[in-house]
Design a protein around this motif. Structure first.
Motif, PDB file in Angstrom:
ATOM      1  N   ASP A 189       0.860  -1.178   0.000  1.00 47.12           N
ATOM      2  CA  ASP A 189       0.000   0.000   0.000  1.00 47.12           C
ATOM      3  C   ASP A 189       0.900   1.234   0.000  1.00 47.12           C
ATOM      4  OD1 ASP A 189      -1.515   2.269   1.029  1.00 47.12           O
ATOM      5  OD2 ASP A 189      -3.108   0.817   1.471  1.00 47.12           O
ATOM      6  N   GLN A 190       0.791   2.050  -1.034  1.00 43.58           N
ATOM      7  CA  GLN A 190       1.712   3.171  -1.195  1.00 43.58           C
ATOM      8  C   GLN A 190       1.486   4.277  -0.168  1.00 43.58           C
ATOM      9  OE1 GLN A 190       4.342   3.047  -3.333  1.00 43.58           O
ATOM     10  NE2 GLN A 190       3.605   0.943  -3.570  1.00 43.58           N
ATOM     11  N   ILE A 191       0.334   4.252   0.530  1.00 44.58           N
ATOM     12  CA  ILE A 191       0.056   5.265   1.558  1.00 44.58           C
ATOM     13  C   ILE A 191       0.514   4.777   2.929  1.00 44.58           C
ATOM     14  CG2 ILE A 191      -1.762   6.580   2.725  1.00 44.58           C
ATOM     15  CD1 ILE A 191      -3.328   6.494   0.094  1.00 44.58           C
ATOM     16  N   THR A 192       0.112   3.570   3.309  1.00 45.22           N
ATOM     17  CA  THR A 192       0.456   3.062   4.649  1.00 45.22           C
ATOM     18  C   THR A 192       1.810   2.380   4.675  1.00 45.22           C
ATOM     19  OG1 THR A 192      -0.581   0.908   4.259  1.00 45.22           O
ATOM     20  CG2 THR A 192      -2.000   2.679   5.076  1.00 45.22           C
ATOM     21  N   ARG A 193       2.364   2.045   3.494  1.00 42.46           N
ATOM     22  CA  ARG A 193       3.642   1.330   3.365  1.00 42.46           C
ATOM     23  C   ARG A 193       3.580  -0.039   4.018  1.00 42.46           C
ATOM     24  NH1 ARG A 193       5.847   3.235  -0.734  1.00 42.46           N
ATOM     25  NH2 ARG A 193       7.922   2.545  -0.081  1.00 42.46           N
ATOM     26  N   THR A 194       2.399  -0.611   4.076  1.00 43.06           N
ATOM     27  CA  THR A 194       2.246  -1.986   4.554  1.00 43.06           C
ATOM     28  C   THR A 194       1.780  -2.852   3.390  1.00 43.06           C
ATOM     29  OG1 THR A 194      -0.051  -1.585   5.204  1.00 43.06           O
ATOM     30  CG2 THR A 194       1.645  -1.248   6.889  1.00 43.06           C
ATOM     31  N   TYR A 195       1.940  -4.165   3.563  1.00 42.61           N
ATOM     32  CA  TYR A 195       1.535  -5.069   2.494  1.00 42.61           C
ATOM     33  C   TYR A 195       0.038  -5.369   2.596  1.00 42.61           C
ATOM     34  CZ  TYR A 195       6.391  -5.772   1.266  1.00 42.61           C
ATOM     35  OH  TYR A 195       7.690  -5.563   0.855  1.00 42.61           O
ATOM     36  N   THR A 196      -0.632  -5.312   1.472  1.00 41.19           N
ATOM     37  CA  THR A 196      -2.057  -5.641   1.419  1.00 41.19           C
ATOM     38  C   THR A 196      -2.223  -7.154   1.584  1.00 41.19           C
ATOM     39  OG1 THR A 196      -2.414  -3.807  -0.118  1.00 41.19           O
ATOM     40  CG2 THR A 196      -4.142  -5.486   0.007  1.00 41.19           C
ATOM     41  N   PRO A 197      -3.030  -7.601   2.539  1.00 43.20           N
ATOM     42  CA  PRO A 197      -3.186  -9.049   2.743  1.00 43.20           C
ATOM     43  C   PRO A 197      -3.673  -9.767   1.491  1.00 43.20           C
ATOM     44  CG  PRO A 197      -4.134  -7.816   4.574  1.00 43.20           C
ATOM     45  CD  PRO A 197      -3.809  -6.806   3.505  1.00 43.20           C
ATOM     46  N   ALA A 198      -3.229 -10.997   1.358  1.00 42.64           N
ATOM     47  CA  ALA A 198      -3.669 -11.801   0.211  1.00 42.64           C
ATOM     48  C   ALA A 198      -5.185 -12.003   0.265  1.00 42.64           C
ATOM     49  CB  ALA A 198      -2.963 -13.158   0.224  1.00 42.64           C
ATOM     50  N   HIS A 199      -5.837 -11.754  -0.834  1.00 43.11           N
ATOM     51  CA  HIS A 199      -7.290 -11.900  -0.939  1.00 43.11           C
ATOM     52  C   HIS A 199      -7.581 -12.227  -2.398  1.00 43.11           C
ATOM     53  CE1 HIS A 199     -11.546 -10.068  -0.131  1.00 43.11           C
ATOM     54  NE2 HIS A 199     -11.567 -11.380  -0.252  1.00 43.11           N
ATOM     55  N   TYR A 200      -7.914 -13.476  -2.655  1.00 42.22           N
ATOM     56  CA  TYR A 200      -7.967 -13.906  -4.053  1.00 42.22           C
ATOM     57  C   TYR A 200      -9.032 -14.989  -4.263  1.00 42.22           C
ATOM     58  CZ  TYR A 200      -5.123 -17.632  -2.012  1.00 42.22           C
ATOM     59  OH  TYR A 200      -4.662 -18.648  -1.209  1.00 42.22           O
ATOM     60  N   ILE A 201      -9.501 -15.075  -5.485  1.00 39.80           N
ATOM     61  CA  ILE A 201     -10.421 -16.138  -5.892  1.00 39.80           C
ATOM     62  C   ILE A 201      -9.681 -17.471  -5.845  1.00 39.80           C
ATOM     63  CG2 ILE A 201     -11.667 -17.116  -7.859  1.00 39.80           C
ATOM     64  CD1 ILE A 201     -13.221 -14.850  -6.674  1.00 39.80           C
ATOM     65  N   ASP A 202     -10.216 -18.436  -5.088  1.00 39.73           N
ATOM     66  CA  ASP A 202      -9.528 -19.731  -5.011  1.00 39.73           C
ATOM     67  C   ASP A 202     -10.326 -20.878  -5.632  1.00 39.73           C
ATOM     68  OD1 ASP A 202     -11.457 -20.046  -3.070  1.00 39.73           O
ATOM     69  OD2 ASP A 202     -10.054 -20.310  -1.398  1.00 39.73           O
ATOM     70  N   SER A 203     -11.568 -20.618  -6.030  1.00 48.41           N
ATOM     71  CA  SER A 203     -12.296 -21.680  -6.747  1.00 48.41           C
ATOM     72  C   SER A 203     -13.398 -21.071  -7.611  1.00 48.41           C
ATOM     73  CB  SER A 203     -12.899 -22.700  -5.775  1.00 48.41           C
ATOM     74  OG  SER A 203     -13.986 -22.149  -5.071  1.00 48.41           O
ATOM     75  N   VAL A 204     -13.611 -21.694  -8.743  1.00 43.60           N
ATOM     76  CA  VAL A 204     -14.675 -21.288  -9.673  1.00 43.60           C
ATOM     77  C   VAL A 204     -15.271 -22.552 -10.271  1.00 43.60           C
ATOM     78  CG1 VAL A 204     -15.238 -20.076 -11.823  1.00 43.60           C
ATOM     79  CG2 VAL A 204     -13.527 -19.110 -10.273  1.00 43.60           C
ATOM     80  N   GLU A 205     -16.595 -22.634 -10.288  1.00 43.23           N
ATOM     81  CA  GLU A 205     -17.281 -23.727 -10.984  1.00 43.23           C
ATOM     82  C   GLU A 205     -18.160 -23.124 -12.074  1.00 43.23           C
ATOM     83  OE1 GLU A 205     -19.504 -26.085  -8.271  1.00 43.23           O
ATOM     84  OE2 GLU A 205     -17.764 -26.612  -7.041  1.00 43.23           O
ATOM     85  N   VAL A 206     -18.114 -23.734 -13.251  1.00 44.04           N
ATOM     86  CA  VAL A 206     -18.947 -23.285 -14.370  1.00 44.04           C
ATOM     87  C   VAL A 206     -19.794 -24.473 -14.822  1.00 44.04           C
ATOM     88  CG1 VAL A 206     -18.971 -22.261 -16.674  1.00 44.04           C
ATOM     89  CG2 VAL A 206     -17.152 -21.644 -15.065  1.00 44.04           C
ATOM     90  N   TRP A 207     -21.107 -24.265 -14.839  1.00 41.55           N
ATOM     91  CA  TRP A 207     -22.058 -25.338 -15.173  1.00 41.55           C
ATOM     92  C   TRP A 207     -22.929 -24.908 -16.345  1.00 41.55           C
ATOM     93  CZ3 TRP A 207     -22.356 -29.764 -11.899  1.00 41.55           C
ATOM     94  CH2 TRP A 207     -21.622 -29.667 -10.707  1.00 41.55           C
ATOM     95  N   GLN A 208     -23.293 -25.866 -17.203  1.00 38.63           N
ATOM     96  CA  GLN A 208     -24.397 -25.650 -18.151  1.00 38.63           C
ATOM     97  C   GLN A 208     -25.532 -26.544 -17.655  1.00 38.63           C
ATOM     98  OE1 GLN A 208     -24.127 -27.047 -22.166  1.00 38.63           O
ATOM     99  NE2 GLN A 208     -22.403 -28.428 -21.760  1.00 38.63           N
ATOM    100  N   GLY A 209     -26.615 -25.918 -17.192  1.00 39.43           N
ATOM    101  CA  GLY A 209     -27.639 -26.689 -16.499  1.00 39.43           C
ATOM    102  C   GLY A 209     -27.023 -27.351 -15.280  1.00 39.43           C
ATOM    103  N   ASP A 210     -27.192 -28.680 -15.162  1.00 41.28           N
ATOM    104  CA  ASP A 210     -26.620 -29.413 -14.026  1.00 41.28           C
ATOM    105  C   ASP A 210     -25.343 -30.154 -14.394  1.00 41.28           C
ATOM    106  OD1 ASP A 210     -28.673 -28.634 -12.282  1.00 41.28           O
ATOM    107  OD2 ASP A 210     -29.998 -30.227 -13.015  1.00 41.28           O
ATOM    108  N   ALA A 211     -24.779 -29.856 -15.545  1.00 42.06           N
ATOM    109  CA  ALA A 211     -23.563 -30.542 -15.996  1.00 42.06           C
ATOM    110  C   ALA A 211     -22.352 -29.616 -15.851  1.00 42.06           C
ATOM    111  CB  ALA A 211     -23.713 -30.987 -17.446  1.00 42.06           C
ATOM    112  N   LEU A 212     -21.308 -30.147 -15.220  1.00 43.35           N
ATOM    113  CA  LEU A 212     -20.093 -29.355 -15.009  1.00 43.35           C
ATOM    114  C   LEU A 212     -19.346 -29.133 -16.322  1.00 43.35           C
ATOM    115  CD1 LEU A 212     -18.053 -28.157 -12.866  1.00 43.35           C
ATOM    116  CD2 LEU A 212     -16.887 -30.378 -12.983  1.00 43.35           C
ATOM    117  N   ILE A 213     -18.967 -27.875 -16.567  1.00 39.24           N
ATOM    118  CA  ILE A 213     -18.046 -27.592 -17.677  1.00 39.24           C
ATOM    119  C   ILE A 213     -16.618 -27.646 -17.155  1.00 39.24           C
ATOM    120  CG2 ILE A 213     -17.303 -25.879 -19.371  1.00 39.24           C
ATOM    121  CD1 ILE A 213     -20.166 -24.898 -19.542  1.00 39.24           C
ATOM    122  N   PHE A 214     -16.319 -26.852 -16.120  1.00 37.57           N
ATOM    123  CA  PHE A 214     -15.018 -27.011 -15.455  1.00 37.57           C
ATOM    124  C   PHE A 214     -15.099 -26.484 -14.032  1.00 37.57           C
ATOM    125  CE2 PHE A 214     -14.345 -22.795 -17.486  1.00 37.57           C
ATOM    126  CZ  PHE A 214     -13.896 -22.036 -16.404  1.00 37.57           C
TER     127      PHE A 214
END
Length: 262
Positions: A189-214
Motif C-alpha cells: 500500500d503506497q500510503i500506509t507502506r504496509t503489504y495488502t493481505p492476500a485476498h484472491y479467488i480460489d475456486s470457480v465452478e462453471v455449469w451448463q444446467g446441471d452438468a459441469l463444464i469445469f
C-alpha cells in the motif's frame, strides 16, 4: 547520443543482462514441484495432449495471457498451469466435466520473474503429460492493483458473461469475467507502506444446467479480475451458472441464459 542518455541506455542493458543471468542461474524448482504438486509421479513430455500458448516476453507481467489447448477434450481430466518461479507456483488447476468438450481455456496470470511455465494434463486413465514454455516477465506478483481499492471492494464478485461464435463445429465459446482485486499479499500500500493481505479467488465452478463444464482451483498467480474464456459442447441446457469463492470466505453466484439454447 548525449552522454547522460548513453549512460542510461547502458544501465538498462546491464540491468536486463543481470536479470537474464540471474534467471538462467536460478535453481530449477521443477523437480520439487513435481513432488509437491504431482506426488512425484512420472510426467511424459509433450505429445499434443495438452499445449500451452504463452508470450515469450510479456508486455505486462501482471496480466500475462495463457491458453491451454486439448487435442482430444474427452481424454483430459485435469489441466494444471504451473508458473515455476512464482511464490505460489500453481496458478490454476482445471477439472473438466467428462462430457463438457472443452478444447481450450484461456486466462491471465501474474509472473514474478523469468520462468518456465508448465501445462500439465492428467488424462482419464491417470497418465500425466506436460508442455513447458519460458516466459520473460518480472514483478507481476508485487505490481500494484490497477483499480481503486474502494471501487474494487464495492464491485467484488460481480460477474459478466459473453458468448462468441466458435470456430469449431458443435462447440460454443464463452467468457466469464469476475470482478475481484485478487491481491497477492506481495503488493505494498503506497500510503500506509504496509503489504495488502492476500485476498484472491480460489475456486470457480462453471455449469451448463446441471452438468459441469469445469471446476478451477487457483491461487495468487491469477490476475486481478479473473477472466476465463473457453469452449464447451452444448447439451441443450438453457443456462450457464457460475459459483466462485475466495480465500476469505466470499461466495459469489451468477446465472445467465444461453443464447439460442434449444
Amino acid at each position: 547520443m548525449p552522454m547522460n542518455l548513453r549512460a542510461a541506455a547502458i544501465g538498462v542493458l546491464l540491468a536486463a543482462f543481470a536479470t537474464t543471468a540471474l534467471a538462467e542461474n536460478a535453481p530449477d524448482p521443477w523437480p520439487g514441484l513435481v513432488t509437491d504438486l504431482f506426488q512425484g509421479r512420472e510426467i511424459a513430455k509433450a505429445d499434443g495432449t495438452i499445449s500451452l500458448e504463452a508470450p515469450t516476453r510479456a508486455e505486462d507481467a501482471a496480466i500475462v495471457p495463457m491458453t491451454l489447448r486439448f487435442s482430444d477434450p474427452a481424454k483430459v481430466k485435469v489441466a494444471t498451469l504451473v508458473i515455476d518461479q512464482n511464490p505460489m507456483p500453481m496458478a490454476a488447476s482445471f477439472t473438466l466435466g467428462d462430457k463438457a468438450g472443452v478444447d481450450f481455456i484461456e486466462t491471465r496470470v501474474r509472473v514474478n520473474s523469468y520462468t518456465n511455465v508448465h501445462a500439465v494434463a492428467e488424462t482419464r486413465d491417470g497418465a500425466l503429460v506436460a508442455e513447458a514454455k519460458f516466459v520473460k516477465a518480472s514483478g507481476g506478483c508485487s505490481a500494484p492493483a490497477g483499480k481503486d481499492p474502494d471501487e474494487a471492494r464495492a464491485n467484488m464478485g460481480k460477474m459478466k458473461y459473453r458468448e462468441f461464435r466458435s470456430a469449431v463445429a458443435g462447440r460454443r465459446e464463452a467468457q466469464i469475467m469476475i470482478r475481484h482485486p485478487n491481491n497477492s499479499g506481495l503488493q505494498m500500500d503506497q500510503i500506509t507502506r504496509t503489504y495488502t493481505p492476500a485476498h484472491y479467488i480460489d475456486s470457480v465452478e462453471v455449469w451448463q444446467g446441471d452438468a459441469l463444464i469445469f471446476r478451477m482451483e487457483g491461487g495468487i498467480s491469477l490476475s486481478e479480475d479473473p477472466n476465463f474464456r473457453f469452449t464447451y459442447a452444448p447439451n441443450g441446457a438453457r443456462t450457464i451458472r457460475v459459483i466462485a469463492h475466495d480465500n476469505k470466505g466470499g461466495a459469489f453466484k451468477s446465472e445467465w441464459p444461453i443464447a439460442d439454447a434449444s
